[in-house]
Design an enzyme around this catalytic site. Structure first.
Site, PDB file in Angstrom:
ATOM      1  N   ARG A 142       0.829  -1.204   0.000  1.00  0.00           N
ATOM      2  CA  ARG A 142       0.000   0.000   0.000  1.00  0.00           C
ATOM      3  C   ARG A 142       0.866   1.258   0.000  1.00  0.00           C
ATOM      4  NH1 ARG A 142      -4.655   0.495   4.469  1.00  0.00           N
ATOM      5  NH2 ARG A 142      -2.855   0.798   5.837  1.00  0.00           N
ATOM      6  N   LYS A 244      -2.996   6.540   1.611  1.00  0.00           N
ATOM      7  CA  LYS A 244      -2.786   6.863   3.029  1.00  0.00           C
ATOM      8  C   LYS A 244      -1.764   8.000   3.151  1.00  0.00           C
ATOM      9  CE  LYS A 244      -2.778   4.463   7.463  1.00  0.00           C
ATOM     10  NZ  LYS A 244      -4.139   4.849   7.805  1.00  0.00           N
ATOM     11  N   GLU A 280     -16.589   6.225   4.890  1.00  0.00           N
ATOM     12  CA  GLU A 280     -15.871   5.614   6.004  1.00  0.00           C
ATOM     13  C   GLU A 280     -15.866   6.564   7.187  1.00  0.00           C
ATOM     14  OE1 GLU A 280     -11.326   5.831   5.763  1.00  0.00           O
ATOM     15  OE2 GLU A 280     -11.877   5.579   3.663  1.00  0.00           O
TER      16      GLU A 280
END
Length: 397
Positions: A142, A244, A280
């Site tokens: 990621r 992220k 989210e």
């Protein structure tokens, strides 16, 4: 809470401070072809190839911490991992340094333009003292994907995983006893090089620090109370919601602080385009359950593809539930039996209530719930109490 005096004051059985930092290696050198103990993504017991200067003692005592009252706050540990490379080069050999501040130019790209990424994972201690990491290669992949989006150099998967192992072992005395929490590991990748005009940094720093933690929310393991936010967006289409990056997180603070001031645990965001679908929570993914059916918003570019999320989906299917990744309308909250959140920091957290447009909805929690079932299974695998048949765990010693 009592802790030993600072990272630079060592137990007398440690090696001398001068030997803690190995000779500097060119940040542009090629990485070692042998990364000890990590040969792909399968679960295994591994002995990490650690530099001789690593401050690790096999029978290290615990740090002086009140483990029974551990929360989720920064508790500096002894060491952090640091590695640097220049643009167009590859990361070479990093090193373990005593935990402390880092030196940055005031014109560093991370400070001026937010060119930075972070990850989060945990190390757990088994009853025999051995340390466990949960799917660290997923964090590495990621970060590599995020680095491409943010025009950054990134460490290889092997470098990332081996750095986590080194950091966990060097801070082993800070890993809580079994059942008392975990050692949270925070990998950072930042544009540390100086720039003035908007451009990618000429240098990048990869570092990992650690802190012992327990429950993320102040409620502990009690059910969460969420508030559906309609005035602020977490992410927009074709943005960086699926990455992220550090720049995703400060913008949620205003809505989150307002919600907490009104007695809520956190904020649940809706899609920015229609305000009709769930996205989210500020720092975790959301699931709803009705009977044997579980649904979670699809990762369509605005939602972070959580590693805990991915794991819970697989475990739920193993338990006989039908799991759908799709657009989940906010109106479906009215009919749901259960709602729960997933994330590295929160684990699998039950949601007791959600307030949307002045309507408060309540959900099943506790014994017999799907959330509890999945939580027990996931934590059992992470801590070694349940056999790992999926190749998710890396054991290090």
């Amino acid at each position: 809470m009592i802790r030993r005096v600072a990272a630079l004051c060592f137990n007398r059985s440690f090696i001398s401070k001068s030997s803690l930092i190995p000779p500097l290696v060119s940040p542009y050198s090629n990485p070692s072809p042998k990364i000890g103990g990590y040969n792909g993504y399968a679960s295994q017991t591994s002995s990490v190839e650690i530099p001789e200067s690593t401050p690790y003692r096999e029978n290290d005592e615990y740090a002086d911490v009140d483990w029974d009252n551990l929360g989720f706050g920064l508790m500096p540990t002894d060491y952090m991992y640091v590695n640097k490379c220049g643009v167009g080069h590859h990361f070479g050999h990093g090193q373990l340094n005593p935990y402390g501040n880092i030196h940055l130019s005031p014109s560093a790209a991370v400070l001026n333009y937010g060119q930075g990424l972070f990850e989060g994972t945990k190390a757990y201690r088994k009853q025999n003292g051995q340390l466990l990491l949960f799917r660290p290669e997923q964090n590495a992949l990621r970060m590599k994907s995020g680095a491409e989006r943010m025009c950054m150099e990134s460490p290889s998967v092997d470098q990332f995983v081996n750095a986590l192992k080194q950091t966990a072992l060097a801070n082993k005395r800070w890993v809580p006893p079994p059942g008392k929490g975990s050692l949270y590991l925070r990998p950072l990748l930042i544009g540390s090089g100086a720039v003035l005009g908007l451009a990618p940094a000429p240098e990048y720093t990869f570092l990992i620090y650690a802190s012992p933690v327990r429950n993320y929310f102040k409620e502990g393991s009690a059910p969460l109370n969420l508030y559906v936010e309609e005035n602020f967006d977490r992410a927009s289409r074709r943005g960086t919601g699926s990455v992220k990056t550090i720049s995703n997180y400060a913008p949620v603070l205003m809505a989150q602080l307002r919600a907490k001031k009104n007695g809520f645990s956190d904020v649940l965001y809706l899609d920015s385009a229609t305000k009709k679908n769930l996205e989210e929570v500020s720092s975790c993914n959301i699931f709803i359950a009705k009977g044997k059916y579980i649904s979670t918003p699809a990762t369509n570019g605005t939602i972070l593809a959580g590693i805990t999320r991915k794991s819970v989906i697989e475990l739920a299917r193993d338990h006989g539930y039908e799991v759908e990744e799709r657009a989940v309308a906010v109106d479906e909250l009215k009919e749901a039996d259960e709602v729960f959140c997933t994330g590295t920091a929160v684990g699998v957290a039950p949601v007791g209530t959600i307030t949307y447009q002045n309507t408060r909805m309540e959900y099943k929690t506790g014994s017999g719930s799907i959330c509890q079932e999945l939580y027990n299974t996931l934590l059992g695998i992470q801590t070694g109490a349940i056999e790992d048949k999926k190749g998710w765990i890396i054991e290090i010693d």
